[in-house]
Scaffold this motif. Structure first.
Motif, PDB file in Angstrom:
ATOM      1  N   LEU A   1       0.877  -1.178   0.055  1.00  0.00           N
ATOM      2  CA  LEU A   1      -0.023   0.007  -0.218  1.00  0.00           C
ATOM      3  C   LEU A   1       0.906   1.301   0.013  1.00  0.00           C
ATOM      4  N   ALA A   2       1.895   1.139   0.596  1.00  0.00           N
ATOM      5  CA  ALA A   2       2.849   2.480   0.849  1.00  0.00           C
ATOM      6  C   ALA A   2       3.441   2.901  -0.805  1.00  0.00           C
ATOM      7  N   PHE A   3       3.539   1.970  -1.398  1.00  0.00           N
ATOM      8  CA  PHE A   3       3.999   2.240  -2.813  1.00  0.00           C
ATOM      9  C   PHE A   3       3.253   3.087  -3.743  1.00  0.00           C
ATOM     10  N   VAL A   4       1.791   3.120  -3.264  1.00  0.00           N
ATOM     11  CA  VAL A   4       0.918   3.948  -3.907  1.00  0.00           C
ATOM     12  C   VAL A   4       1.042   5.384  -3.372  1.00  0.00           C
ATOM     13  N   PRO A   5       0.985   6.663  -4.161  1.00  0.00           N
ATOM     14  CA  PRO A   5       1.393   7.887  -3.726  1.00  0.00           C
ATOM     15  C   PRO A   5       0.084   8.218  -2.992  1.00  0.00           C
ATOM     16  N   GLU A   6      -1.007   7.730  -3.086  1.00  0.00           N
ATOM     17  CA  GLU A   6      -2.298   8.018  -2.471  1.00  0.00           C
ATOM     18  C   GLU A   6      -2.450   7.630  -1.058  1.00  0.00           C
ATOM     19  N   SER A   7      -1.566   6.748  -0.623  1.00  0.00           N
ATOM     20  CA  SER A   7      -1.711   6.032   0.611  1.00  0.00           C
ATOM     21  C   SER A   7      -1.065   6.816   1.726  1.00  0.00           C
ATOM     22  N   LYS A   8       0.106   7.840   1.314  1.00  0.00           N
ATOM     23  CA  LYS A   8       0.716   8.778   2.243  1.00  0.00           C
ATOM     24  C   LYS A   8      -0.290   9.314   3.389  1.00  0.00           C
ATOM     25  N   PRO A   9      -1.347  10.087   2.879  1.00  0.00           N
ATOM     26  CA  PRO A   9      -2.266  10.717   3.952  1.00  0.00           C
ATOM     27  C   PRO A   9      -2.887   9.514   4.906  1.00  0.00           C
ATOM     28  N   HIS A  10      -3.125   8.483   4.404  1.00  0.00           N
ATOM     29  CA  HIS A  10      -3.662   7.254   5.317  1.00  0.00           C
ATOM     30  C   HIS A  10      -2.864   6.942   6.202  1.00  0.00           C
ATOM     31  N   PHE A  11      -1.677   6.817   6.119  1.00  0.00           N
ATOM     32  CA  PHE A  11      -0.605   6.479   6.898  1.00  0.00           C
ATOM     33  C   PHE A  11       0.104   7.518   7.879  1.00  0.00           C
ATOM     34  N   LEU A  12       0.016   8.711   7.274  1.00  0.00           N
ATOM     35  CA  LEU A  12       0.163  10.057   8.175  1.00  0.00           C
ATOM     36  C   LEU A  12      -0.848  10.365   9.170  1.00  0.00           C
ATOM     37  N   ALA A  13      -2.130  10.023   8.760  1.00  0.00           N
ATOM     38  CA  ALA A  13      -3.434  10.098   9.609  1.00  0.00           C
ATOM     39  C   ALA A  13      -3.365   8.824  10.782  1.00  0.00           C
ATOM     40  N   ASN A  14      -2.746   7.958  10.526  1.00  0.00           N
ATOM     41  CA  ASN A  14      -2.849   6.632  11.602  1.00  0.00           C
ATOM     42  C   ASN A  14      -1.469   6.646  12.292  1.00  0.00           C
ATOM     43  N   ARG A  15      -1.266   7.212  13.123  1.00  0.00           N
ATOM     44  CA  ARG A  15      -0.300   7.306  13.977  1.00  0.00           C
ATOM     45  C   ARG A  15       0.216   5.781  14.488  1.00  0.00           C
ATOM     46  N   ARG A  16      -0.797   5.085  14.733  1.00  0.00           N
ATOM     47  CA  ARG A  16      -0.317   3.502  15.109  1.00  0.00           C
ATOM     48  C   ARG A  16       0.285   2.647  13.874  1.00  0.00           C
ATOM     49  N   ALA A  17       0.055   3.199  12.719  1.00  0.00           N
ATOM     50  CA  ALA A  17       0.830   2.566  11.458  1.00  0.00           C
ATOM     51  C   ALA A  17       2.160   2.728  11.407  1.00  0.00           C
ATOM     52  N   LEU A  18       2.441   4.261  11.737  1.00  0.00           N
ATOM     53  CA  LEU A  18       3.822   4.588  11.688  1.00  0.00           C
ATOM     54  C   LEU A  18       4.614   4.138  12.876  1.00  0.00           C
ATOM     55  N   ASP A  19       4.055   4.059  13.882  1.00  0.00           N
ATOM     56  CA  ASP A  19       4.719   3.631  15.113  1.00  0.00           C
ATOM     57  C   ASP A  19       4.800   2.212  14.857  1.00  0.00           C
ATOM     58  N   THR A  20       4.123   1.456  14.343  1.00  0.00           N
ATOM     59  CA  THR A  20       4.287  -0.189  14.117  1.00  0.00           C
ATOM     60  C   THR A  20       5.506  -0.261  13.116  1.00  0.00           C
ATOM     61  N   LEU A  21       5.604   0.567  12.102  1.00  0.00           N
ATOM     62  CA  LEU A  21       6.604   0.271  11.123  1.00  0.00           C
ATOM     63  C   LEU A  21       8.024   0.800  11.593  1.00  0.00           C
ATOM     64  N   THR A  22       7.759   1.749  12.358  1.00  0.00           N
ATOM     65  CA  THR A  22       9.174   2.187  12.962  1.00  0.00           C
ATOM     66  C   THR A  22       9.802   1.270  14.200  1.00  0.00           C
ATOM     67  N   SER A  23       8.746   0.590  14.827  1.00  0.00           N
ATOM     68  CA  SER A  23       9.254  -0.126  16.090  1.00  0.00           C
ATOM     69  C   SER A  23       9.646  -1.555  15.251  1.00  0.00           C
ATOM     70  N   VAL A  24       9.003  -1.862  14.184  1.00  0.00           N
ATOM     71  CA  VAL A  24       9.406  -3.208  13.679  1.00  0.00           C
ATOM     72  C   VAL A  24      11.113  -3.002  13.025  1.00  0.00           C
ATOM     73  N   MET A  25      11.108  -1.621  12.398  1.00  0.00           N
ATOM     74  CA  MET A  25      12.320  -1.458  11.755  1.00  0.00           C
ATOM     75  C   MET A  25      13.475  -1.346  12.829  1.00  0.00           C
ATOM     76  N   GLU A  26      13.093  -1.081  13.679  1.00  0.00           N
ATOM     77  CA  GLU A  26      14.169  -0.749  14.723  1.00  0.00           C
ATOM     78  C   GLU A  26      14.583  -2.285  15.458  1.00  0.00           C
ATOM     79  N   GLU A  27      13.998  -3.058  15.246  1.00  0.00           N
ATOM     80  CA  GLU A  27      14.469  -4.466  15.876  1.00  0.00           C
ATOM     81  C   GLU A  27      15.989  -4.622  15.445  1.00  0.00           C
ATOM     82  N   THR A  28      16.617  -5.292  16.371  1.00  0.00           N
ATOM     83  CA  THR A  28      18.013  -5.313  16.118  1.00  0.00           C
ATOM     84  C   THR A  28      18.340  -6.479  15.075  1.00  0.00           C
ATOM     85  N   ALA A  29      17.517  -7.584  15.511  1.00  0.00           N
ATOM     86  CA  ALA A  29      17.665  -8.697  14.326  1.00  0.00           C
ATOM     87  C   ALA A  29      17.336  -8.358  12.959  1.00  0.00           C
TER      88      ALA A  29
END
Length: 143
Positions: free
Chosen positions: A96-124
């Motif tokens: 979904l993130a590859f579609v330019p129209e998705s950016k407002p959906h993700f930015l409006a949903n703090r939980r989605a961004l928090d989930t992505l950043t927390s998973v990305m920050e995992e050490t493994a």
């Protein structure tokens, strides 16, 4: 095949099927539905149709209660069913993130961004970290 699914009520039905799988704690069903959505969202037209299900991305009620957006529902499924089902949810968010129209959906949903950043920050380094990193990159680059 994608066009057939997009012409039917599958996306509307998939939301109710995911809600039932979440309520019944049926991880196998949730995983299968997410995988089908991942494939539908692999191309831009399919991703746009899936995004239409996220029209009310500002609602942050938990999907378990029947409220909340489609993105919230996917995040709830990811939280309840770790492992392969959670990875399928991350794969859907990435597509979904590859579609330019998705950016407002993700930015409006703090939980989605928090989930992505927390998973990305995992050490493994894992498939999950790669999917989350890819989704964040796509949001920055494609938006």
């Amino acid at each position: 095949v994608q066009a057939v699914f997009l012409r039917t009520s599958f996306l509307s039905d998939s939301e109710s099927m995911l809600r039932r799988a979440l309520a019944g704690k049926d991880g196998a069903r949730a995983h299968a539905i997410l995988l089908l959505l991942v494939n539908l969202a692999a191309l831009a037209p399919g991703a746009r149709h899936v995004l239409e299900r996220c029209a009310d991305a500002r609602s942050h009620q938990p999907a378990l209660t029947g409220g909340g957006s489609f993105l919230d529902l996917v995040l709830d499924v990811m939280g309840l069913f770790p492992g392969a089902t959670s990875n399928a949810g991350l794969f859907l968010l990435r597509n979904l993130a590859f579609v330019p129209e998705s950016k407002p959906h993700f930015l409006a949903n703090r939980r989605a961004l928090d989930t992505l950043t927390s998973v990305m920050e995992e050490t493994a380094i894992s498939k999950a970290t790669a999917l989350a990193s890819s989704a964040l990159w796509a949001l920055l680059y494609c938006g």
